[in-house]
Design an enzyme around this catalytic site. Sequence first.
Site, PDB file in Angstrom:
ATOM      1  N   ASN A  10       0.869  -1.179   0.000  1.00 22.51           N
ATOM      2  CA  ASN A  10       0.000   0.000   0.000  1.00 22.51           C
ATOM      3  C   ASN A  10       0.906   1.229   0.000  1.00 22.51           C
ATOM      4  OD1 ASN A  10      -1.822   2.035   0.505  1.00 22.51           O
ATOM      5  ND2 ASN A  10      -2.269   1.413   2.612  1.00 22.51           N
ATOM      6  N   LYS A  12       0.063   4.237  -0.260  1.00 24.71           N
ATOM      7  CA  LYS A  12      -0.610   5.408   0.335  1.00 24.71           C
ATOM      8  C   LYS A  12      -0.427   6.631  -0.579  1.00 24.71           C
ATOM      9  CE  LYS A  12       0.281   3.356   4.794  1.00 24.71           C
ATOM     10  NZ  LYS A  12       0.105   3.484   6.221  1.00 24.71           N
ATOM     11  N   HIS A  95      -9.428   0.792   4.852  1.00 26.18           N
ATOM     12  CA  HIS A  95      -8.151   0.993   5.557  1.00 26.18           C
ATOM     13  C   HIS A  95      -8.396   1.897   6.764  1.00 26.18           C
ATOM     14  CE1 HIS A  95      -4.064   2.269   6.423  1.00 26.18           C
ATOM     15  NE2 HIS A  95      -3.668   1.185   5.764  1.00 26.18           N
ATOM     16  N   GLU A  97      -6.822   4.306   7.907  1.00 22.47           N
ATOM     17  CA  GLU A  97      -6.648   5.744   7.647  1.00 22.47           C
ATOM     18  C   GLU A  97      -7.899   6.330   7.015  1.00 22.47           C
ATOM     19  OE1 GLU A  97      -2.926   5.347   5.554  1.00 22.47           O
ATOM     20  OE2 GLU A  97      -1.988   4.749   7.442  1.00 22.47           O
ATOM     21  N   GLU A 167      -5.282  -5.491  10.568  1.00 27.73           N
ATOM     22  CA  GLU A 167      -4.307  -4.431  10.813  1.00 27.73           C
ATOM     23  C   GLU A 167      -4.625  -3.726  12.129  1.00 27.73           C
ATOM     24  OE1 GLU A 167      -2.312  -3.158   6.958  1.00 27.73           O
ATOM     25  OE2 GLU A 167      -4.045  -1.874   7.199  1.00 27.73           O
ATOM     26  N   GLY A 173       2.333   1.901  10.783  1.00 30.96           N
ATOM     27  CA  GLY A 173       3.244   3.037  10.646  1.00 30.96           C
ATOM     28  C   GLY A 173       3.941   3.442  11.939  1.00 30.96           C
ATOM     29  N   SER A 214       3.496  -2.457  10.369  1.00 29.47           N
ATOM     30  CA  SER A 214       4.936  -2.426  10.582  1.00 29.47           C
ATOM     31  C   SER A 214       5.641  -3.730  10.200  1.00 29.47           C
ATOM     32  CB  SER A 214       5.253  -2.031  12.027  1.00 29.47           C
ATOM     33  OG  SER A 214       4.759  -0.726  12.293  1.00 29.47           O
TER      34      SER A 214
HETATM   35  C1  PEP Z   1      -0.731  -0.105   5.996  1.00 30.71           C
HETATM   36  O1  PEP Z   1      -0.739   1.043   5.598  1.00 30.71           O
HETATM   37  O2  PEP Z   1      -1.651  -0.860   5.683  1.00 30.71           O
HETATM   38  C2  PEP Z   1       0.378  -0.538   6.842  1.00 30.71           C
HETATM   39  C3  PEP Z   1       0.321  -1.723   7.370  1.00 30.71           C
HETATM   40  O3  PEP Z   1       1.411   0.363   7.033  1.00 30.71           O
HETATM   41  P1  PEP Z   1       2.864   0.025   7.696  1.00 30.71           P
HETATM   42  O4  PEP Z   1       3.349  -1.249   7.053  1.00 30.71           O
HETATM   43  O5  PEP Z   1       3.696   1.207   7.337  1.00 30.71           O
HETATM   44  O6  PEP Z   1       2.646  -0.142   9.149  1.00 30.71           O
END
Ligand code: PEP
Length: 257
Positions: A10, A12, A95, A97, A167, A173, A214
Amino acid sequence: MSRIPIVAGNWKMNKTVAEARELVKLLSGGLGKISGVEKVLCPPYTSLSALSEMLAGTEIGLGAQDLHWEEKGAFTGELAPNMVKEFCSYVIIGHSERRTYFGETDETVNKKLRAALKYDLIPIVCVGETLEEYESNRTSEVVRRQIAFGFADIDPAISSSIVVAYEPVWAIGTGKASSGENANAVHAQVIRPALSELFGAENAQAIRIQYGGSVTAANASEFFSQSDIDGALVGGASLKPDEFIAIVKSSQSSKGA
Ligand code: PEP
């Protein structure tokens, strides 16, 4: 039941079209050599057209980061499912976000999921608890609710194409990943049983459940070696070619492909 792992990046809100092309050039050689894993890149909308041409004929799939559920109309700034389908085979839905910053709810997730399935897009639907919910031991309750409402009114016969991304919001992040054991417990004891209630045990067994939060090359195998972790949704590390290739590779070796 063996499930083919799926690892999606992703991106973003990162990369202009020129930068996206450059990143794909750096990724495609390494990713092309890895078999037995579904590999998906999810750049911003503006790069979908260019990347769909670059990736045509390769085994690297393309996904959008969102879609609207209506087929057309006065929805400024949105993309309809058939527009996404022109370039993509996959789409991320719900997601955290989008839930946090753009008012996404279980109800809109459900509308988007049904629209994606109608257009034969493979949906990657994100669920997961916030830090506060995690700390008050509400993970199971929250994730069950997200699945019960977000996945309502789906024909069980087409449910196996859905990909779920677990997630935990506190892990996205932040550099603070969940542990493989903790994530696997949520996958096996919360998510798959909830899917089973909606779609039946056999269909639920076929649904891939990714972990996201992460994930790095250093911790990926801890997740992929678990029984119910069928890949990863990767944010930050998907923008680093060597790191993303190493993550995809470790999903292949952990599942013995
Ligand atoms: C994500 O944006 O779905 C995500 C898991 O981000 P990160 O790997 O940076 O934690």
